[in-house]
Motif scaffolding. Structure first.
Motif, PDB file in Angstrom:
ATOM      1  N   TRP A 188      32.154  23.216  38.573  1.00 15.79           N
ATOM      2  CA  TRP A 188      32.160  24.174  39.674  1.00 15.79           C
ATOM      3  C   TRP A 188      33.573  24.620  40.035  1.00 15.79           C
ATOM      4  CZ3 TRP A 188      34.919  21.393  43.133  1.00 15.79           C
ATOM      5  CH2 TRP A 188      34.751  19.995  43.156  1.00 15.79           C
ATOM      6  N   HIS A 189      34.555  23.845  39.679  1.00 19.71           N
ATOM      7  CA  HIS A 189      35.963  24.168  39.943  1.00 19.71           C
ATOM      8  C   HIS A 189      36.604  24.898  38.769  1.00 19.71           C
ATOM      9  CE1 HIS A 189      40.324  22.684  40.546  1.00 19.71           C
ATOM     10  NE2 HIS A 189      40.112  23.631  41.437  1.00 19.71           N
ATOM     11  N   MET A 190      35.990  24.809  37.595  1.00 22.75           N
ATOM     12  CA  MET A 190      36.607  25.326  36.379  1.00 22.75           C
ATOM     13  C   MET A 190      36.848  26.840  36.393  1.00 22.75           C
ATOM     14  SD  MET A 190      38.001  24.552  33.516  1.00 22.75           S
ATOM     15  CE  MET A 190      37.457  22.895  33.048  1.00 22.75           C
ATOM     16  N   PRO A 191      35.916  27.694  36.852  1.00 20.03           N
ATOM     17  CA  PRO A 191      36.200  29.140  36.812  1.00 20.03           C
ATOM     18  C   PRO A 191      37.494  29.508  37.525  1.00 20.03           C
ATOM     19  CG  PRO A 191      33.881  28.757  37.255  1.00 20.03           C
ATOM     20  CD  PRO A 191      34.543  27.420  37.317  1.00 20.03           C
ATOM     21  N   ARG A 192      37.698  28.969  38.724  1.00 26.24           N
ATOM     22  CA  ARG A 192      38.924  29.283  39.473  1.00 26.24           C
ATOM     23  C   ARG A 192      40.148  28.637  38.826  1.00 26.24           C
ATOM     24  NH1 ARG A 192      41.160  26.802  44.496  1.00 26.24           N
ATOM     25  NH2 ARG A 192      39.330  25.446  44.542  1.00 26.24           N
ATOM     26  N   ALA A 193      39.999  27.379  38.411  1.00 27.46           N
ATOM     27  CA  ALA A 193      41.139  26.681  37.827  1.00 27.46           C
ATOM     28  C   ALA A 193      41.589  27.330  36.520  1.00 27.46           C
ATOM     29  CB  ALA A 193      40.774  25.210  37.591  1.00 27.46           C
ATOM     30  N   ALA A 194      40.635  27.648  35.645  1.00 27.86           N
ATOM     31  CA  ALA A 194      40.994  28.261  34.365  1.00 27.86           C
ATOM     32  C   ALA A 194      41.657  29.620  34.570  1.00 27.86           C
ATOM     33  CB  ALA A 194      39.755  28.398  33.480  1.00 27.86           C
ATOM     34  N   ALA A 195      41.146  30.398  35.530  1.00 29.43           N
ATOM     35  CA  ALA A 195      41.715  31.724  35.779  1.00 29.43           C
ATOM     36  C   ALA A 195      43.155  31.626  36.255  1.00 29.43           C
ATOM     37  CB  ALA A 195      40.863  32.463  36.800  1.00 29.43           C
ATOM     38  N   VAL A 196      43.439  30.698  37.175  1.00 30.55           N
ATOM     39  CA  VAL A 196      44.797  30.610  37.713  1.00 30.55           C
ATOM     40  C   VAL A 196      45.753  29.988  36.688  1.00 30.55           C
ATOM     41  CG1 VAL A 196      44.610  28.354  38.864  1.00 30.55           C
ATOM     42  CG2 VAL A 196      46.095  30.110  39.820  1.00 30.55           C
ATOM     43  N   PHE A 197      45.275  29.091  35.843  1.00 32.84           N
ATOM     44  CA  PHE A 197      46.126  28.549  34.778  1.00 32.84           C
ATOM     45  C   PHE A 197      46.451  29.628  33.752  1.00 32.84           C
ATOM     46  CE2 PHE A 197      45.615  24.411  36.514  1.00 32.84           C
ATOM     47  CZ  PHE A 197      46.542  23.589  35.909  1.00 32.84           C
ATOM     48  N   ASN A 198      45.474  30.481  33.444  1.00 34.78           N
ATOM     49  CA  ASN A 198      45.754  31.613  32.549  1.00 34.78           C
ATOM     50  C   ASN A 198      46.803  32.536  33.158  1.00 34.78           C
ATOM     51  OD1 ASN A 198      44.009  30.974  30.400  1.00 34.78           O
ATOM     52  ND2 ASN A 198      42.252  31.817  31.483  1.00 34.78           N
ATOM     53  N   SER A 199      46.693  32.785  34.459  1.00 36.31           N
ATOM     54  CA  SER A 199      47.661  33.646  35.137  1.00 36.31           C
ATOM     55  C   SER A 199      49.059  33.033  35.131  1.00 36.31           C
ATOM     56  CB  SER A 199      47.219  33.889  36.587  1.00 36.31           C
ATOM     57  OG  SER A 199      45.985  34.578  36.637  1.00 36.31           O
ATOM     58  N   ALA A 200      49.119  31.712  35.112  1.00 37.59           N
ATOM     59  CA  ALA A 200      50.409  31.025  35.093  1.00 37.59           C
ATOM     60  C   ALA A 200      51.023  30.988  33.699  1.00 37.59           C
ATOM     61  CB  ALA A 200      50.256  29.610  35.635  1.00 37.59           C
ATOM     62  N   GLY A 201      50.305  31.487  32.698  1.00 33.34           N
ATOM     63  CA  GLY A 201      50.872  31.577  31.364  1.00 33.34           C
ATOM     64  C   GLY A 201      50.436  30.517  30.386  1.00 33.34           C
ATOM     65  N   LEU A 202      49.321  29.840  30.664  1.00 32.90           N
ATOM     66  CA  LEU A 202      48.794  28.831  29.758  1.00 32.90           C
ATOM     67  C   LEU A 202      47.431  29.268  29.243  1.00 32.90           C
ATOM     68  CD1 LEU A 202      49.700  25.580  31.736  1.00 32.90           C
ATOM     69  CD2 LEU A 202      50.709  26.300  29.558  1.00 32.90           C
ATOM     70  N   GLN A 203      47.235  29.211  27.931  1.00 32.89           N
ATOM     71  CA  GLN A 203      45.922  29.487  27.358  1.00 32.89           C
ATOM     72  C   GLN A 203      45.045  28.258  27.572  1.00 32.89           C
ATOM     73  OE1 GLN A 203      46.470  30.581  23.255  1.00 32.89           O
ATOM     74  NE2 GLN A 203      47.100  32.669  23.777  1.00 32.89           N
ATOM     75  N   VAL A 204      43.840  28.494  28.087  1.00 36.44           N
ATOM     76  CA  VAL A 204      42.982  27.394  28.526  1.00 36.44           C
ATOM     77  C   VAL A 204      41.753  27.270  27.648  1.00 36.44           C
ATOM     78  CG1 VAL A 204      41.505  26.576  30.406  1.00 36.44           C
ATOM     79  CG2 VAL A 204      43.757  27.536  30.908  1.00 36.44           C
ATOM     80  N   GLN A 205      41.517  26.052  27.180  1.00 34.16           N
ATOM     81  CA  GLN A 205      40.232  25.682  26.580  1.00 34.16           C
ATOM     82  C   GLN A 205      39.535  24.792  27.602  1.00 34.16           C
ATOM     83  OE1 GLN A 205      40.007  24.184  22.460  1.00 34.16           O
ATOM     84  NE2 GLN A 205      38.695  22.544  23.246  1.00 34.16           N
ATOM     85  N   PRO A 206      38.487  25.284  28.278  1.00 40.40           N
ATOM     86  CA  PRO A 206      37.856  24.499  29.349  1.00 40.40           C
ATOM     87  C   PRO A 206      37.129  23.265  28.803  1.00 40.40           C
ATOM     88  CG  PRO A 206      37.280  26.839  29.489  1.00 40.40           C
ATOM     89  CD  PRO A 206      37.887  26.619  28.145  1.00 40.40           C
ATOM     90  N   LEU A 207      37.283  22.163  29.501  1.00 35.54           N
ATOM     91  CA  LEU A 207      36.502  20.956  29.242  1.00 35.54           C
ATOM     92  C   LEU A 207      35.956  20.491  30.590  1.00 35.54           C
ATOM     93  CD1 LEU A 207      35.514  18.830  27.217  1.00 35.54           C
ATOM     94  CD2 LEU A 207      37.596  17.525  27.682  1.00 35.54           C
ATOM     95  N   PRO A 208      34.887  21.150  31.074  1.00 37.37           N
ATOM     96  CA  PRO A 208      34.387  20.849  32.418  1.00 37.37           C
ATOM     97  C   PRO A 208      33.624  19.533  32.465  1.00 37.37           C
ATOM     98  CG  PRO A 208      33.000  22.487  31.359  1.00 37.37           C
ATOM     99  CD  PRO A 208      34.153  22.243  30.419  1.00 37.37           C
ATOM    100  N   VAL A 209      33.765  18.855  33.597  1.00 39.81           N
ATOM    101  CA  VAL A 209      32.960  17.667  33.858  1.00 39.81           C
ATOM    102  C   VAL A 209      31.587  18.132  34.330  1.00 39.81           C
ATOM    103  CG1 VAL A 209      32.728  15.560  35.216  1.00 39.81           C
ATOM    104  CG2 VAL A 209      35.002  16.355  34.508  1.00 39.81           C
ATOM    105  N   GLY A 210      30.541  17.821  33.565  1.00 39.12           N
ATOM    106  CA  GLY A 210      29.203  18.232  33.918  1.00 39.12           C
ATOM    107  C   GLY A 210      28.971  19.710  33.669  1.00 39.12           C
ATOM    108  N   SER A 211      27.858  20.228  34.198  1.00 39.80           N
ATOM    109  CA  SER A 211      27.502  21.633  34.010  1.00 39.80           C
ATOM    110  C   SER A 211      26.561  22.064  35.121  1.00 39.80           C
ATOM    111  CB  SER A 211      26.811  21.832  32.648  1.00 39.80           C
ATOM    112  OG  SER A 211      25.505  21.275  32.676  1.00 39.80           O
ATOM    113  N   SER A 212      26.300  23.363  35.187  1.00 37.44           N
ATOM    114  CA  SER A 212      25.403  23.890  36.221  1.00 37.44           C
ATOM    115  C   SER A 212      23.961  23.426  36.024  1.00 37.44           C
ATOM    116  CB  SER A 212      25.456  25.419  36.238  1.00 37.44           C
ATOM    117  OG  SER A 212      25.073  25.940  34.974  1.00 37.44           O
ATOM    118  N   ALA A 213      23.653  22.837  34.869  1.00 36.99           N
ATOM    119  CA  ALA A 213      22.304  22.306  34.652  1.00 36.99           C
ATOM    120  C   ALA A 213      22.001  21.137  35.594  1.00 36.99           C
ATOM    121  CB  ALA A 213      22.141  21.854  33.205  1.00 36.99           C
ATOM    122  N   GLU A 214      23.053  20.586  36.223  1.00 31.99           N
ATOM    123  CA  GLU A 214      22.856  19.482  37.162  1.00 31.99           C
ATOM    124  C   GLU A 214      22.405  19.959  38.540  1.00 31.99           C
ATOM    125  OE1 GLU A 214      26.781  17.118  35.388  1.00 31.99           O
ATOM    126  OE2 GLU A 214      26.778  18.000  37.391  1.00 31.99           O
TER     127      GLU A 214
END
Length: 260
Positions: A188-214
């Protein structure tokens, strides 16, 4: 400033927002009979009660969680490092003893179990409030190195927010010529976190804990989807805060690098 953001976000979320509505309706009820504000007291009370009830149902928390979206699909170079974001701590107000929260523990252990074993690790998280002792990064590093034998190469022990996580981590990793990362945080935190890390200049491969299926446990199907519970209200608050933060980050520039 952190305290101010916490108060302001609480004013826009359940349970505080509908409770304040109920409180206001109570006081309006004692205004002169027949006045416009007195007539508004009953509709306000009904609306506030309904919002509070719905916010505490599994059906609504599930629907709200699905509104968060997914992490940006960024393809690029192979990841060069793992970044684990802190998720809070528990603190004993009397003794001052501290330990990682369930969210921080999940993220650290998830990274140890599921992230590539050959990549160096960075942990990110500082002291959010003044009376906290150890930085979250230090506590996560102690767990990883002491309990699961995973060495930690970098520590950002100054950041307090996701945006500060991003700019501080980017500054440290760019200095080590790292431009692409595996990012570990909750789904649930990954969309915002990945977007801001990309904006900071880092390419992100997400590894989220859990999923929306929960989102909707089997025990909460059928009529139980609409029965309020404390757990559902907590999830609603978590997802609503994320939606507010996504909107806030969309219109705010990245903060400066935080030093401590």
């Amino acid at each position: 400033m952190i305290e101010f953001h916490t108060i302001m976000s609480s004013l826009l979320m359940p349970p505080l927002a509908p409770l304040l509505g109920l409180l206001l309706a109570f006081f309006l009820r004692f205004l002169p009979a027949g006045s416009l504000l007195e007539k508004f007291s009953l509709p306000l009370a009904v609306i506030s009660f309904t919002v509070l009830w719905i916010s505490a149902t599994p059906a609504f928390s599930s629907w709200l969680g699905k509104r968060l979206g997914g992490a940006p699909d960024i393809t690029g170079a192979a990841p060069q490092a793992i970044v684990i974001l802190g998720g809070g701590r528990y603190r004993d107000g009397e003794s001052g003893s501290e330990r990682l929260s369930a969210s921080s523990l999940e993220r650290a252990l998830w990274a140890a179990q599921h992230a590539p074993k050959d990549l160096p690790i960075m942990v990110s998280g500082g002291r959010v409030f003044r009376n906290e002792r150890a930085a979250e990064a230090e506590m996560m590093a102690a767990l990883l190195e002491g309990e699961v034998s995973r060495s930690v190469s970098w520590r950002d022990d100054c950041s307090r927010t996701t945006a500060e996580n991003a700019v501080n981590s980017a500054a440290i990793l760019h200095g080590a010529d790292v431009k692409s990362i595996v990012l570990v945080t909750h789904w649930w935190h990954m969309p915002r976190a990945a977007a801001v890390f990309n904006s900071a200049g880092l390419q992100v491969q997400p590894l989220p804990v859990g999923s929306s299926a929960e989102l909707l446990p089997r025990a909460r199907e059928g009529v139980l989807r609409w029965v309020p519970s404390a757990a559902a209200l907590l999830r609603t608050q978590t997802y609503w805060r994320e939606l507010l933060a996504q909107a806030w980050y969309r219109f705010r520039p990245l903060p400066p690098i935080r030093k401590c």
